[in-house]
Write an enzyme that holds these catalytic residues in place. Sequence first.
Site, PDB file in Angstrom:
ATOM      1  N   SER A 117       1.643 -10.202   4.095  1.00 35.97           N
ATOM      2  CA  SER A 117       2.650  -9.580   4.956  1.00 35.97           C
ATOM      3  C   SER A 117       2.876 -10.411   6.203  1.00 35.97           C
ATOM      4  O   SER A 117       1.975 -11.122   6.671  1.00 35.97           O
ATOM      5  CB  SER A 117       2.160  -8.185   5.356  1.00 35.97           C
ATOM      6  OG  SER A 117       2.958  -7.679   6.403  1.00 35.97           O
ATOM      7  N   TYR A 141      -5.191  -3.342   8.564  1.00 38.46           N
ATOM      8  CA  TYR A 141      -4.339  -3.719   7.420  1.00 38.46           C
ATOM      9  C   TYR A 141      -4.060  -5.222   7.465  1.00 38.46           C
ATOM     10  O   TYR A 141      -4.217  -5.931   6.466  1.00 38.46           O
ATOM     11  CB  TYR A 141      -3.034  -2.921   7.523  1.00 38.46           C
ATOM     12  CG  TYR A 141      -1.904  -3.327   6.588  1.00 38.46           C
ATOM     13  CD1 TYR A 141      -1.750  -2.726   5.340  1.00 38.46           C
ATOM     14  CD2 TYR A 141      -0.948  -4.275   6.978  1.00 38.46           C
ATOM     15  CE1 TYR A 141      -0.690  -3.069   4.495  1.00 38.46           C
ATOM     16  CE2 TYR A 141       0.109  -4.625   6.151  1.00 38.46           C
ATOM     17  CZ  TYR A 141       0.237  -4.017   4.910  1.00 38.46           C
ATOM     18  OH  TYR A 141       1.287  -4.362   4.087  1.00 38.46           O
TER      19      TYR A 141
HETATM   20  N1  LIG Z   1       6.935  -2.314   1.837  1.00 36.00           N
HETATM   21  C1  LIG Z   1       6.843  -3.246   2.785  1.00 36.00           C
HETATM   22  O1  LIG Z   1       7.547  -3.196   3.800  1.00 36.00           O
HETATM   23  C2  LIG Z   1       5.863  -4.378   2.635  1.00 36.00           C
HETATM   24  C3  LIG Z   1       5.961  -5.472   3.516  1.00 36.00           C
HETATM   25  C4  LIG Z   1       5.052  -6.515   3.370  1.00 36.00           C
HETATM   26  C5  LIG Z   1       4.082  -6.481   2.390  1.00 36.00           C
HETATM   27  N2  LIG Z   1       4.002  -5.406   1.550  1.00 36.00           N
HETATM   28  C6  LIG Z   1       2.965  -5.383   0.522  1.00 36.00           C
HETATM   29  O2  LIG Z   1       3.594  -5.419  -0.742  1.00 36.00           O
HETATM   30  C7  LIG Z   1       2.782  -4.703  -1.694  1.00 36.00           C
HETATM   31  C8  LIG Z   1       3.621  -3.632  -2.374  1.00 36.00           C
HETATM   32  O3  LIG Z   1       4.143  -2.760  -1.399  1.00 36.00           O
HETATM   33  P1  LIG Z   1       5.161  -1.591  -1.764  1.00 36.00           P
HETATM   34  O4  LIG Z   1       5.975  -1.329  -0.555  1.00 36.00           O
HETATM   35  O5  LIG Z   1       5.831  -1.873  -3.047  1.00 36.00           O
HETATM   36  O6  LIG Z   1       4.148  -0.367  -1.934  1.00 36.00           O
HETATM   37  P2  LIG Z   1       4.320   0.947  -2.830  1.00 36.00           P
HETATM   38  O7  LIG Z   1       3.426   1.957  -2.207  1.00 36.00           O
HETATM   39  O8  LIG Z   1       5.743   1.282  -3.056  1.00 36.00           O
HETATM   40  O9  LIG Z   1       3.696   0.488  -4.233  1.00 36.00           O
HETATM   41  C9  LIG Z   1       2.355   0.283  -4.433  1.00 36.00           C
HETATM   42  C10 LIG Z   1       2.036   0.667  -5.865  1.00 36.00           C
HETATM   43  O10 LIG Z   1       0.627   0.475  -6.027  1.00 36.00           O
HETATM   44  C11 LIG Z   1       0.081   1.602  -6.675  1.00 36.00           C
HETATM   45  N3  LIG Z   1      -1.297   1.787  -6.209  1.00 36.00           N
HETATM   46  C12 LIG Z   1      -1.721   2.065  -4.958  1.00 36.00           C
HETATM   47  N4  LIG Z   1      -3.050   2.175  -4.930  1.00 36.00           N
HETATM   48  C13 LIG Z   1      -3.484   1.944  -6.187  1.00 36.00           C
HETATM   49  C14 LIG Z   1      -4.759   1.903  -6.789  1.00 36.00           C
HETATM   50  N5  LIG Z   1      -5.867   2.161  -6.092  1.00 36.00           N
HETATM   51  N6  LIG Z   1      -4.836   1.634  -8.110  1.00 36.00           N
HETATM   52  C15 LIG Z   1      -3.719   1.411  -8.853  1.00 36.00           C
HETATM   53  N7  LIG Z   1      -2.475   1.433  -8.329  1.00 36.00           N
HETATM   54  C16 LIG Z   1      -2.361   1.697  -7.009  1.00 36.00           C
HETATM   55  C17 LIG Z   1       0.941   2.786  -6.298  1.00 36.00           C
HETATM   56  O11 LIG Z   1       0.876   3.800  -7.285  1.00 36.00           O
HETATM   57  C18 LIG Z   1       2.335   2.138  -6.195  1.00 36.00           C
HETATM   58  O12 LIG Z   1       3.044   2.231  -7.414  1.00 36.00           O
HETATM   59  C19 LIG Z   1       1.593  -4.161  -0.906  1.00 36.00           C
HETATM   60  O13 LIG Z   1       0.526  -5.052  -0.985  1.00 36.00           O
HETATM   61  C20 LIG Z   1       2.111  -4.137   0.521  1.00 36.00           C
HETATM   62  O14 LIG Z   1       1.064  -4.226   1.450  1.00 36.00           O
HETATM   63  C21 LIG Z   1       4.875  -4.353   1.648  1.00 36.00           C
END
Ligand SMILES: NC(=O)c1ccc[n+]([C@@H]2O[C@H](COP(=O)([O-])OP(=O)(O)OC[C@H]3O[C@@H](n4cnc5c(N)ncnc54)[C@H](O)[C@@H]3O)[C@@H](O)[C@H]2O)c1
Length: 306
Positions: A117, A141
């Site tokens: 991130s 985080y």
């Molecule tokens: N959304 C943002 O703004 C953003 C920005 C930068 C980085 N990220 C990173 O990108 C990645 C995805 O983010 P996102 O926004 O798609 O999140 P999200 O919450 O929409 O999706 C995460 C998915 O992971 C699954 N999950 C969570 N914990 C789990 C576990 N213990 N076992 C199995 N599955 C599990 C959830 O069911 C979900 O489908 C993450 O690593 C997040 O930190 C997100």
Amino acid sequence: MNNCLVLGGNGLIGSFVAEKLVAKGCNVRVFDKFTGKNNLKAIETKIEKVKGDYINQKDVRQALDGIEYVFHCIHTTVPRTSIEKPVFDAETNILPSINILRDSCELGVKKIVYLSSIVVYGNTKTIPAKENARLEPMTPYAVSKMAIEKYIEYFNRVYGIDYAILRPTTSYGERQVVSKGTGVIANFVFNALRNKPIVIYGNGSSEKDFLHAEDLASGVIAAGFNKSRFKIFNLGSGKVISLNNLAEKVKKATGNNIEINRLNKACEVQRLVCDISRACSELDWKPKISLDEGIKRCFAKFKKDV
Ligand SMILES: NC(=O)c1ccc[n+]([C@@H]2O[C@H](COP(=O)([O-])OP(=O)(O)OC[C@H]3O[C@@H](n4cnc5c(N)ncnc54)[C@H](O)[C@@H]3O)[C@@H](O)[C@H]2O)c1
């Protein structure tokens, strides 16, 4: 045909990654807890779904069998919740990621693509941050993200597994779970649709770069299969907007005279901006979905959820 595993492939970003891998002709396995809404309806018949918890090493090890490319799109906390539960954040993200790396090396995975991130830059002085800027994470985080990046580099150095690390700005999109209140844009749109006031934390002057999850996923795929000498890439829209202006944009899109309220609450980082020139030139990637188009998509989809 490449065998790919998308960890967290039912999520906002992971589901677009899975979709794009299918479109590329890859064999796609999606590993997720599958507790939320189904974001994979469009590709349901073309993927293998594996239900499991990535905290459980056995579950993930089984899912890694026969895999060449791992797309790691899971984090169990967001910055705010990691502040409340720093031990949980470390235990459920750093340790499982080390297990994934060790198992991936043992099982012959070629490459791991990790969703880090922009927050790893924290309060760095270089704005917009380039990939070589000093990392100054400000939340548990962000510290976990940085630690996992460093473990990936360690496993590459010692065991030779290839990798790419993406540092995206704030992502948003119509696949967000609006009722959970996560995500500024989803929140603003959800409230606007219910004729409730849009709530801004702070005075609204803080600026962010919002990248649609579909554009983000294109960057993830490009990084996964490119041969660049670089391994770390910022991904963003290249444009910033203040929360005040974003709220006005959402309000305008509703056509209603809804209120915009400001709550006196500190924000983590005042300006989240990064330089995306490396991803654009090295990955031949550029964001295509404008903020107006992205907001329109959210309105269209969330209308059905209200
Ligand atoms: N959304 C943002 O703004 C953003 C920005 C930068 C980085 N990220 C990173 O990108 C990645 C995805 O983010 P996102 O926004 O798609 O999140 P999200 O919450 O929409 O999706 C995460 C998915 O992971 C699954 N999950 C969570 N914990 C789990 C576990 N213990 N076992 C199995 N599955 C599990 C959830 O069911 C979900 O489908 C993450 O690593 C997040 O930190 C997100």
